[in-house]
Design a protein around this motif. Sequence first.
Motif, PDB file in Angstrom:
ATOM      1  N   TRP A   9       0.912  -1.231  -0.017  1.00 57.57           N
ATOM      2  CA  TRP A   9      -0.037  -0.020  -0.023  1.00 57.57           C
ATOM      3  C   TRP A   9       0.725   1.250  -0.097  1.00 57.57           C
ATOM      4  N   TYR A  13       0.736   4.184  -3.100  1.00 54.25           N
ATOM      5  CA  TYR A  13       0.561   5.815  -2.796  1.00 54.25           C
ATOM      6  C   TYR A  13       1.836   6.510  -3.190  1.00 54.25           C
ATOM      7  N   GLY A  18      -4.250   6.026  -6.459  1.00 51.48           N
ATOM      8  CA  GLY A  18      -5.252   6.149  -5.375  1.00 51.48           C
ATOM      9  C   GLY A  18      -6.388   5.294  -5.640  1.00 51.48           C
ATOM     10  N   GLY A  49      -6.789   6.805   2.752  1.00 49.39           N
ATOM     11  CA  GLY A  49      -6.325   6.962   1.430  1.00 49.39           C
ATOM     12  C   GLY A  49      -5.764   8.327   1.432  1.00 49.39           C
ATOM     13  N   VAL A  50      -5.949   9.326   0.453  1.00 49.69           N
ATOM     14  CA  VAL A  50      -5.371  10.624   0.269  1.00 49.69           C
ATOM     15  C   VAL A  50      -6.398  11.529   0.858  1.00 49.69           C
ATOM     16  N   ALA A  73       0.126   7.195   2.092  1.00 51.49           N
ATOM     17  CA  ALA A  73      -1.113   7.743   1.931  1.00 51.49           C
ATOM     18  C   ALA A  73      -1.292   9.033   2.643  1.00 51.49           C
ATOM     19  N   ARG A  76       0.672  11.937   1.575  1.00 49.91           N
ATOM     20  CA  ARG A  76       0.146  12.645   0.444  1.00 49.91           C
ATOM     21  C   ARG A  76      -1.145  13.516   0.858  1.00 49.91           C
TER      22      ARG A  76
END
Length: 169
Positions: A9, A13, A18, A49-50, A73, A76
């Motif tokens: 993961w 990222y 994404g 996530g982002v 992640a 970001r």
Amino acid sequence: MGYVIRGEWDQHYTDGKGFRPLGDVERAVLAEHAPAPKGGGRALDVGCGVGDLAVHLRGQGYAVDAVDFAASAIARAESEHADVKGVRWLRLGIERDDPEELSSMGYDLITLRLVLPFIRDRARVMHGLGGRLRPGGALVIITPTAEHTPEDRRDIALDDEEIELLRAD
């Protein structure tokens, strides 16, 4: 099933990947079924996530704890949403890491968007998250269902039996 190792993961990222952007249907469902309480509320976005959903929830009046187990992640999300106040970005694996950093005051809303299929011990995690809900709070899962997913992608979808288990408790 897709990535299950933290390093995979992180690379996902780091490589600039994404997931699909937060859609209008998702926004509408959240607005209808999980609006922020008057005066604001607290939300936990698991597997952020982002940060698209976390930022949306902030815009709806929630103070948000956004967690992901991939350091890239979170990096970001912090970078892409540096101007957004009221979101706390936390590197946290909901299955294995100590949840001490999460709010001890509980949450009005807990979201899991496109993350549930990647959780191995769903019953334990969902029970733990349910215990963090404030009275009247909502736990919202956004994920594909088997009936609307091509056969070769069913590993990321919930079937009717899994949906019933989630509704039961």
